[in-house]
Write an enzyme that holds these catalytic residues in place. Structure first.
Site, short mmCIF file in Angstrom:
data_model
loop_
_atom_site.label_atom_id
_atom_site.label_comp_id
_atom_site.label_asym_id
_atom_site.label_seq_id
_atom_site.Cartn_x
_atom_site.Cartn_y
_atom_site.Cartn_z
NE ARG A 251 -19.35 51.28 12.41
CZ ARG A 251 -19.12 52.10 13.42
NH1 ARG A 251 -17.98 52.07 14.07
NH2 ARG A 251 -20.04 52.94 13.80
CG ASN B 257 49.83 38.21 46.78
OD1 ASN B 257 49.49 39.39 46.73
ND2 ASN B 257 50.43 37.59 45.77
CE LYS C 149 39.04 34.94 36.44
NZ LYS C 149 39.72 34.16 37.49
CG LEU D 151 48.64 41.26 35.90
CD1 LEU D 151 49.40 40.27 36.78
CD2 LEU D 151 49.53 41.81 34.79
CB ALA D 152 42.74 40.91 32.02
CB SER E 233 -12.76 51.06 20.60
OG SER E 233 -12.71 51.84 21.76
NE ARG F 105 39.32 27.70 39.59
CZ ARG F 105 39.87 28.24 40.68
NH1 ARG F 105 39.42 27.93 41.88
NH2 ARG F 105 40.85 29.12 40.57
CE LYS G 279 9.09 49.42 15.41
NZ LYS G 279 9.26 48.86 14.07
CB ALA H 2 -9.84 49.76 24.08
C1 UD1 Z 1 47.83 34.98 42.29
C2 UD1 Z 1 49.06 35.10 43.16
C3 UD1 Z 1 48.71 34.72 44.58
C4 UD1 Z 1 47.56 35.56 45.08
C5 UD1 Z 1 46.37 35.50 44.15
C6 UD1 Z 1 45.35 36.50 44.54
C7 UD1 Z 1 50.91 34.59 41.68
C8 UD1 Z 1 51.91 33.58 41.28
N1 UD1 Z 1 50.08 34.24 42.65
O1 UD1 Z 1 47.50 33.60 42.28
O2 UD1 Z 1 49.83 34.86 45.42
O3 UD1 Z 1 47.18 35.14 46.39
O4 UD1 Z 1 46.80 35.81 42.80
O5 UD1 Z 1 44.21 36.33 43.75
O6 UD1 Z 1 50.90 35.68 41.16
N2 UD1 Z 1 47.43 36.23 34.52
C9 UD1 Z 1 47.92 36.66 33.31
N3 UD1 Z 1 48.88 35.93 32.69
C10 UD1 Z 1 49.37 34.78 33.22
C11 UD1 Z 1 48.85 34.36 34.45
C12 UD1 Z 1 47.89 35.10 35.09
O7 UD1 Z 1 47.50 37.70 32.79
O8 UD1 Z 1 50.24 34.18 32.60
C13 UD1 Z 1 46.40 37.04 35.19
C14 UD1 Z 1 45.10 36.30 35.33
O9 UD1 Z 1 44.25 36.58 34.22
C15 UD1 Z 1 44.55 36.88 36.62
C16 UD1 Z 1 45.79 37.25 37.41
O10 UD1 Z 1 46.84 37.32 36.49
O11 UD1 Z 1 43.79 38.06 36.39
C17 UD1 Z 1 46.10 36.27 38.52
O12 UD1 Z 1 46.34 35.01 37.94
P1 UD1 Z 1 45.85 33.67 38.62
O13 UD1 Z 1 46.26 32.54 37.78
O14 UD1 Z 1 44.43 33.78 39.00
O15 UD1 Z 1 46.76 33.68 39.92
P2 UD1 Z 1 46.44 32.92 41.26
O16 UD1 Z 1 46.86 31.51 41.10
O17 UD1 Z 1 45.09 33.20 41.72
CA CA Z 2 43.03 34.04 40.91
#
Ligand code: UD1
Ligand code: CA
Length: 464
Positions: free
Chosen positions: A440, A170, A23, A9-10, A405, A16, A351, A380
């Site tokens: 020269r 978690n 990120k 999940l990214a 040189s 922050r 280079k 040199a």
């Molecule tokens: C989540 C967990 C929490 C856990 C923590 C560990 C949930 C609701 N909570 O919280 O229990 O302790 O991770 O780090 O899952 N992301 C998406 N799509 C979204 C939301 C998030 O892709 O709609 C991805 C973010 O990019 C991230 C990951 O999911 O890589 C976690 O999301 P984040 O918002 O950081 O969850 P936390 O509040 O940290």
């Molecule tokens: Ca997080």
């Protein structure tokens, strides 16, 4: 046959980080942090990887290697449950889906392997990886029943004080069986403080359907360390660099001071090579055996052979064969190739040039766009004048030539085999094999000049 699949999940923004860069693309030990997660997944033997992207997805898709990664888009970030839902239909019902976050670069393959094994051993349809933290604030808490069995996960923002007191958290890493989890995800409701579809809510749903749900308590909290800001980024950087240095030392590399030695994750270094302090080695650099590197050297994407000495110098995309000595204070720019036994000394810039076997550029020179043969000596202060303000031109110096040189070589120009240039010459035409090229003015001496004031004045008038 059922398959193991990882979903990373990214799609989140990473507010922050205060950055224009998503990120998970911020680098840790030279690799985007999400690539450390990918690496751990592969180490665990999982080769099908799906990445859920959203925020900054163009940047993500173009910056990451597309090979072996399938991207799916989450248009709106409605929560982790909604994020995983985007992979619905990509897995067969009895496939195992491991769910990870993109921001945990300290994750190790061995930890994921443990999670996978535990998940299969227990026959669970869902397994969450947990750990205990002395400072659990911000994480979802693991609630267990009176028998210690997993009950549910409560997010910090939804937690009553007695839940906040729980120190088991978690990790955000899970294994599921695909069929049941995608069914459960459809039943999640965003009824919580954040109004999000929480992935952890899938676990109690699976429980209520009579499936086994497991929680594996992992002792080492380092693995699950997540990055939310640049202070945590710097901490992860330190940990990964320390791991890399330890790995190299275990393989036979000497480090005088690992604390001031910065080596990217994918760098390879042969045994008995010594790395001296204040050295940075980046990218896809490969260094052979028995070299001395540093103090104070900076090497990027370069290939270095065996028995090379490289002191206080910078190398970019260069290739250095065995037994070369470089520096102190040399600068080798992209496209430089030093063949066996070359010496490049102090204050030399090279280079896009090939320097042949046994040749020497010992001091204060600029060599650009040049082909230098074997056993050439470059005096040199020699400059290849390769640029006329519009175009770059080549200088060719044949085997055994001797460049006096302070020679200016106005390219395009060729210096023949065993040819010599007179010190201080500006060479604009070819010097044939064996010839001396000298350019020269003849020297004029004026006798007694120092003591004869009048004549000195006359001389200065002459010059005006
Ligand atoms: C989540 C967990 C929490 C856990 C923590 C560990 C949930 C609701 N909570 O919280 O229990 O302790 O991770 O780090 O899952 N992301 C998406 N799509 C979204 C939301 C998030 O892709 O709609 C991805 C973010 O990019 C991230 C990951 O999911 O890589 C976690 O999301 P984040 O918002 O950081 O969850 P936390 O509040 O940290
Ligand atoms: Ca997080």
């Amino acid at each position: 046959m059922s398959e193991n699949i990882a979903v990373i999940l990214a799609a989140g923004k990473g507010v922050r980080m205060k950055s224009e860069v998503p990120k998970v693309l911020h680098k840790v030990a030279g690799l985007p942090m999400v690539m450390h997660v990918v690496r751990a997944v592969r180490e665990a033997g999982i080769h099908r990887i799906i990445m859920v992207v959203g925020h900054g997805r163009e940047q993500l898709v173009t910056s990451l290697p597309s090979e072996g990664i399938e991207f799916v888009v989450q248009e709106q970030q409605l929560g982790t449950g909604h994020a995983l839902m985007q992979a619905d239909g990509l897995a067969a019902p009895d496939d195992t889906v491991m769910v990870l976050c993109g921001d945990t670069p300290l994750l190790r393959g061995s930890t994921l392997q443990k999670l996978l094994e535990y998940h299969h051993q227990t026959g669970a349809m869902g397994t969450v990886l947990t750990t205990r933290l002395p400072e659990p604030t911000g994480y979802g808490r693991i609630v267990r029943d009176e028998n210690g069995r997993f009950d549910r996960i409560v997010e910090e923002k939804d937690a009553a004080p007695e839940i906040k007191a729980i120190d088991e958290i978690n990790s955000g890493m899970y294994c599921f069986q695909a069929g049941p989890v995608f069914d459960a995800l459809k039943r999640i409701r965003p009824e919580n403080v954040q109004g999000e579809y929480y992935l952890p809510d899938a676990l109690p749903i699976l429980c209520s359907q009579g499936f086994i749900v497991a929680a594996l308590l992992h002792e080492d909290e380092e693995d699950i360390y997540g990055i939310n800001d640049r202070i945590q980024l710097a901490h992860a950087e330190q940990v990964l660099r320390r791991r890399k240095n330890h790995q190299l030392m275990a393989e036979g590399v000497t480090m005088m001071d690992p604390g001031s030695t910065f080596i990217d994750f994918e760098v390879f270094i042969g045994s008995d090579t010594r790395i001296l302090p204040f050295t940075i080695i980046e990218g896809s650099t490969v260094i052979g055996e028995n070299c001395t590197i540093g103090p104070g050297s900076h090497i990027v994407d370069s290939i270095i052979g065996n028995n090379v000495v490289l002191e206080s110098s910078k190398l970019l995309e260069s290739k250095v064969d065995d037994a070369c000595t470089i520096g102190p204070f040399a600068y080798l720019r992209p496209g430089t190739e030093l063949q066996t036994g070359v010496k490049v000394g102090d204050f030399v810039e090279i280079k896009k040039s090939v320097i042949g076997e046994g040749s020497k550029v010992p001091h204060l020179s600029y060599v650009g766009d040049a082909r230098v043969g074997r056993h050439v000596n470059i005096g040199a202060g020699t400059i290849t004048c390769n640029y006329d303000g519009k175009n770059k031109y080549e200088t060719v110096i044949d085997d055994h030539a001797f460049i006096g040189s302070n020679t200016n070589l106005i390219a395009p120009v060729k210096i023949g085999k065993r040819a010599v240039t007179g010190a201080g010459s500006t060479i604009t035409r070819q010097v044939p094999d064996e010839a001396l090229g000298v350019e020269r003015a003849r020297q004029k001496n004026i006798d007694g000049w120092a003591s004869k004031g009048q004549e000195r004045e006359a001389e200065s008038k002459l010059r005006r």
